[in-house]
Write a protein that holds these residues in place. Structure first.
Motif, short mmCIF file in Angstrom:
data_model
loop_
_atom_site.label_atom_id
_atom_site.label_comp_id
_atom_site.label_asym_id
_atom_site.label_seq_id
_atom_site.Cartn_x
_atom_site.Cartn_y
_atom_site.Cartn_z
N GLY A 1 0.65 -1.21 -0.09
CA GLY A 1 -0.07 -0.05 0.10
C GLY A 1 0.73 1.31 -0.08
N ARG A 2 2.06 1.26 0.20
CA ARG A 2 2.90 2.32 0.41
C ARG A 2 4.18 2.46 -0.68
N ALA A 3 4.45 1.17 -1.07
CA ALA A 3 5.56 1.23 -2.02
C ALA A 3 5.21 2.02 -3.32
N ASP A 4 6.26 2.88 -3.80
CA ASP A 4 6.05 3.66 -5.12
C ASP A 4 5.81 2.41 -6.50
N VAL A 5 6.42 1.28 -6.36
CA VAL A 5 6.30 0.38 -7.25
C VAL A 5 5.88 -0.94 -6.87
N LEU A 6 5.02 -1.51 -7.37
CA LEU A 6 4.68 -2.99 -6.93
C LEU A 6 4.81 -3.99 -8.25
N ILE A 7 5.84 -5.08 -7.82
CA ILE A 7 5.68 -5.88 -8.81
C ILE A 7 5.59 -7.28 -8.53
N PRO A 8 4.25 -7.78 -9.02
CA PRO A 8 4.16 -9.18 -8.23
C PRO A 8 4.92 -10.02 -8.81
N VAL A 9 5.24 -11.22 -8.24
CA VAL A 9 6.15 -12.32 -8.43
C VAL A 9 5.47 -13.45 -8.37
N GLY A 10 5.40 -14.09 -9.51
CA GLY A 10 4.61 -15.53 -9.71
C GLY A 10 5.49 -16.75 -8.97
N ALA A 11 4.77 -17.65 -8.49
CA ALA A 11 5.30 -19.00 -7.95
C ALA A 11 6.48 -19.45 -8.90
N ASP A 12 6.49 -19.19 -10.10
CA ASP A 12 7.49 -19.55 -10.90
C ASP A 12 8.68 -18.43 -11.31
N HIS A 13 8.50 -17.61 -10.38
CA HIS A 13 9.60 -16.50 -10.26
C HIS A 13 9.37 -15.53 -11.35
N SER A 14 8.24 -15.63 -12.11
CA SER A 14 8.08 -14.55 -13.19
C SER A 14 7.76 -13.20 -12.51
N LEU A 15 8.17 -12.12 -13.07
CA LEU A 15 7.69 -10.69 -12.48
C LEU A 15 6.70 -10.10 -13.67
N ALA A 16 5.65 -9.63 -12.90
CA ALA A 16 4.74 -8.97 -13.61
C ALA A 16 5.01 -7.81 -13.97
N ALA A 17 4.30 -6.88 -14.90
CA ALA A 17 4.72 -5.47 -15.31
C ALA A 17 4.53 -4.62 -14.03
N PRO A 18 5.31 -3.70 -13.60
CA PRO A 18 5.25 -2.67 -12.55
C PRO A 18 4.10 -2.16 -12.33
N GLN A 19 3.48 -1.91 -11.28
CA GLN A 19 2.30 -1.10 -10.98
C GLN A 19 3.08 0.04 -10.18
N PHE A 20 2.73 1.37 -11.01
CA PHE A 20 3.42 2.60 -10.41
C PHE A 20 2.25 3.32 -9.54
N ARG A 21 2.68 3.43 -8.27
CA ARG A 21 1.72 4.25 -7.40
C ARG A 21 1.29 5.57 -7.86
N GLU A 22 2.40 6.13 -8.06
CA GLU A 22 2.43 7.62 -8.16
C GLU A 22 3.49 8.30 -9.28
N PRO A 23 3.18 9.56 -9.85
CA PRO A 23 4.23 10.26 -10.61
C PRO A 23 5.52 10.29 -9.70
N PRO A 24 6.78 9.99 -10.46
CA PRO A 24 8.00 10.09 -9.39
C PRO A 24 8.23 11.72 -9.11
N GLY A 25 8.64 11.78 -7.63
CA GLY A 25 8.84 13.12 -7.06
C GLY A 25 7.84 13.69 -6.76
N SER A 26 6.46 13.06 -6.72
CA SER A 26 5.18 13.70 -6.31
C SER A 26 4.95 13.85 -4.77
N SER A 27 5.62 12.77 -4.41
CA SER A 27 5.49 12.59 -2.70
C SER A 27 6.19 13.46 -2.11
#
Length: 316
Positions: free
Chosen positions: A290-316
């Motif tokens: 809920g607070r990470a700037d970028v969330l990348i879900p990792v699958g059980a097979d070690h695969s990385l999903a597309a990054p989910q960006f919480r907010e524009p860079p530098g806006s916090s």
């Protein structure tokens, strides 16, 4: 930067790291968008940036960091330094002293309290203050020996850094509420930390010196493992690979004060080892997304999903 210019670097890294060719898809859909976001942040802030990469054991944070570093430095002309929180572990002798003073469980590396946070702060300060030609030694920890590498074997970064990548399993971790510490989360805590001395000290470290360290981050990336069960499976696999790498290597002499030259864990030892990490890992899995700037879900097979960006860079 054209695709033709980038492809040889990606192919070389995939081969060097023993990754499947499908990792090229991960580079395209996960790593490159993240690299571009870091460059945006650097441009927006107009100064060097510190990027934290959090992930439980086995999530692939070291590999992600390596690819980011090469892409940013080689193909975007952005001087990029990196180090792992693992590389600033206290020496084995220092952990032995901590185990005697506070609690025996601190002989095992990993949890907050077993790192030399001041060393990490010093490395960051040196990288930021460096002038062209200055050299900054980057600490290194030898897990097979369970001790910090001699200083003359530390890698060296030359000049000032525009991007500093810091990765680690507990990077950015927040302390738990005091009342949560009363309940053991596994048999290790129930049987070997019955009075909550060890886990309370860990929590205090997260409130104090580690918080000051983590607060320097400009951007926090979380590689989110699917479960604690996957973490155990992945960490066991890591130990098998470590054993295989050293199986045919000539045994080195014992380190200072007679410390063992090679420390490879059995599967049962890995299971106990992971119990040291469980509390902080599970707390991060609950609250950090809920607070990470970028969330990348990792699958059980070690695969990385597309990054989910919480907010524009530098806006916090």
């Amino acid at each position: 930067m054209s695709e033709n210019e980038l492809n040889p670097t990606i192919e070389t890294l995939i081969s060097q790291e023993g990754l499947p060719s499908s990792y090229g898809h991960t580079v395209e859909h996960t790593i490159l968008p993240l690299a571009h976001r870091i460059l945006e942040l650097r441009q927006r802030l107009g100064r060097p940036v510190l990027i934290g990469i959090h992930g439980a054991q086995g999530t692939g944070k070291s590999t992600l960091t390596l690819f980011l570093k090469e892409i940013l430095s080689r193909h975007h002309g952005t001087a990029t330094a990196s180090f792992s929180v693992d590389d600033i572990y206290l020496t084995r002798a220092e952990r032995q002293r901590l185990a005697g003073l506070v609690h025996p469980l601190f002989i095992t590396r990993g949890v907050p309290g077993t790192h030399d946070v001041s060393l990490g702060q010093k490395v960051i300060d040196q990288l930021l203050a460096a002038k062209p030609g200055d050299k900054t030694p980057i600490p290194a920890f030898e897990k097979a020996r369970d001790d910090r590498a001699p200083r003359d074997r530390w890698p060296v970064f030359e000049g000032p850094a525009e991007v500093i990548l810091i990765e680690g399993w507990c990077l950015g971790a927040a302390p738990e509420p005091e009342e949560a510490l009363a309940r053991p989360v596994n048999t290790l805590e129930a049987e070997e930390d019955a009075h909550a001395t060890w886990r309370s000290y860990v929590n205090e470290c997260l409130k104090d010196s580690y918080r000051a360290f983590f607060d320097r981050l400009d951007y926090l990336v979380m590689l989110k493992a699917p479960s604690m069960e996957c973490v155990l499976e992945w960490r066991t696999l890591q130990e098998h690979k470590l054993a295989a790498r050293h199986a045919n290597a000539p045994e080195e002499g014992a380190s200072d004060e007679g410390a063992p030259s090679l420390r490879i864990m059995s599967d049962d030892e890995v299971a106990r080892f992971i119990m040291h990490y469980q509390r902080v890992t599970e707390h991060c899995l609950r609250e950090m997304p809920g607070r990470a700037d970028v969330l990348i879900p990792v699958g059980a097979d070690h695969s990385l999903a597309a990054p989910q960006f919480r907010e524009p860079p530098g806006s916090s």
